[in-house]
Design a protein around this motif. Sequence first.
Motif, PDB file in Angstrom:
ATOM      1  N   ARG A 158       0.884  -1.247   0.069  1.00  0.00           N
ATOM      2  CA  ARG A 158       0.046  -0.054  -0.038  1.00  0.00           C
ATOM      3  C   ARG A 158       0.827   1.345  -0.037  1.00  0.00           C
ATOM      4  NH1 ARG A 158      -2.736  -2.650   4.165  1.00  0.00           N
ATOM      5  NH2 ARG A 158      -2.245  -1.114   5.676  1.00  0.00           N
ATOM      6  N   LEU A 159       1.898   1.302   0.817  1.00  0.00           N
ATOM      7  CA  LEU A 159       2.794   2.464   0.966  1.00  0.00           C
ATOM      8  C   LEU A 159       3.427   2.645  -0.433  1.00  0.00           C
ATOM      9  CD1 LEU A 159       4.239   1.930   4.508  1.00  0.00           C
ATOM     10  CD2 LEU A 159       2.434   3.641   3.590  1.00  0.00           C
ATOM     11  N   ARG A 160       4.083   1.651  -1.021  1.00  0.00           N
ATOM     12  CA  ARG A 160       4.654   1.850  -2.367  1.00  0.00           C
ATOM     13  C   ARG A 160       3.708   2.124  -3.188  1.00  0.00           C
ATOM     14  NH1 ARG A 160       8.760  -3.025  -4.206  1.00  0.00           N
ATOM     15  NH2 ARG A 160       9.957  -3.095  -2.181  1.00  0.00           N
ATOM     16  N   VAL A 161       2.439   1.767  -3.514  1.00  0.00           N
ATOM     17  CA  VAL A 161       1.709   2.221  -4.477  1.00  0.00           C
ATOM     18  C   VAL A 161       1.335   3.548  -4.252  1.00  0.00           C
ATOM     19  CG1 VAL A 161      -0.792   1.873  -5.389  1.00  0.00           C
ATOM     20  CG2 VAL A 161       0.729  -0.278  -5.075  1.00  0.00           C
ATOM     21  N   ASP A 162       0.996   3.939  -3.162  1.00  0.00           N
ATOM     22  CA  ASP A 162       0.632   5.181  -2.847  1.00  0.00           C
ATOM     23  C   ASP A 162       1.641   6.194  -3.033  1.00  0.00           C
ATOM     24  OD1 ASP A 162      -1.192   7.293  -1.655  1.00  0.00           O
ATOM     25  OD2 ASP A 162       0.380   7.371   0.055  1.00  0.00           O
ATOM     26  N   GLY A 163       3.079   6.080  -2.667  1.00  0.00           N
ATOM     27  CA  GLY A 163       4.083   6.746  -3.146  1.00  0.00           C
ATOM     28  C   GLY A 163       4.176   6.969  -4.638  1.00  0.00           C
ATOM     29  N   ALA A 164       3.871   5.822  -5.297  1.00  0.00           N
ATOM     30  CA  ALA A 164       4.163   5.846  -6.771  1.00  0.00           C
ATOM     31  C   ALA A 164       2.939   6.711  -7.222  1.00  0.00           C
ATOM     32  CB  ALA A 164       4.162   4.564  -7.538  1.00  0.00           C
ATOM     33  N   VAL A 165       1.789   6.498  -6.987  1.00  0.00           N
ATOM     34  CA  VAL A 165       0.754   7.342  -7.248  1.00  0.00           C
ATOM     35  C   VAL A 165       0.944   8.696  -7.089  1.00  0.00           C
ATOM     36  CG1 VAL A 165      -1.761   7.765  -7.102  1.00  0.00           C
ATOM     37  CG2 VAL A 165      -1.014   5.672  -7.281  1.00  0.00           C
ATOM     38  N   GLN A 166       1.247   9.370  -5.986  1.00  0.00           N
ATOM     39  CA  GLN A 166       1.429  10.609  -5.808  1.00  0.00           C
ATOM     40  C   GLN A 166       2.689  11.382  -6.368  1.00  0.00           C
ATOM     41  OE1 GLN A 166       1.925  11.300  -1.263  1.00  0.00           O
ATOM     42  NE2 GLN A 166       0.004  10.392  -1.229  1.00  0.00           N
ATOM     43  N   GLU A 167       3.844  10.564  -6.766  1.00  0.00           N
ATOM     44  CA  GLU A 167       4.600  11.076  -7.604  1.00  0.00           C
ATOM     45  C   GLU A 167       4.359  11.287  -9.095  1.00  0.00           C
ATOM     46  OE1 GLU A 167       8.112   8.447  -7.064  1.00  0.00           O
ATOM     47  OE2 GLU A 167       8.159   8.855  -5.047  1.00  0.00           O
ATOM     48  N   ALA A 168       3.436  10.654  -9.560  1.00  0.00           N
ATOM     49  CA  ALA A 168       2.812  10.387 -11.062  1.00  0.00           C
ATOM     50  C   ALA A 168       2.338  11.856 -11.530  1.00  0.00           C
ATOM     51  CB  ALA A 168       2.116   9.418 -11.458  1.00  0.00           C
TER      52      ALA A 168
END
Length: 71
Positions: free
Chosen positions: A61-71
Motif C-alpha cells: 500500500r505504501l509503495r503504490v501510494d508513493g508511486a501514485v503521488q509522484e506521477a
Amino acid sequence: GVIIDTMSQTLVEGGRIEIRGFGSFCLNYRPERLGRNPKSGESVVVPAKYVPHFKAGKEMRLRVDGAVQEA
C-alpha cells in the motif's frame, strides 16, 4: 501455471495465503440474496458463493501510494 493452481487449491481447502510485503488472499462467503434484473426489473435469486479476496499488505500500500503521488 503451477503457482496459481497451488494457490487456488489452498483457498478451496479453506487455507489463507500470505505473501510478505505483498498481501494476503482468502475466501469470503457471500450468502444467497435477492437481486434485480436491471433490464426487466424482475427479482432474481443470486445464489450463495465464495469469492476470492485480496488484501494488500502495508508495504505494498505504501509503495503504490508513493508511486501514485509522484506521477
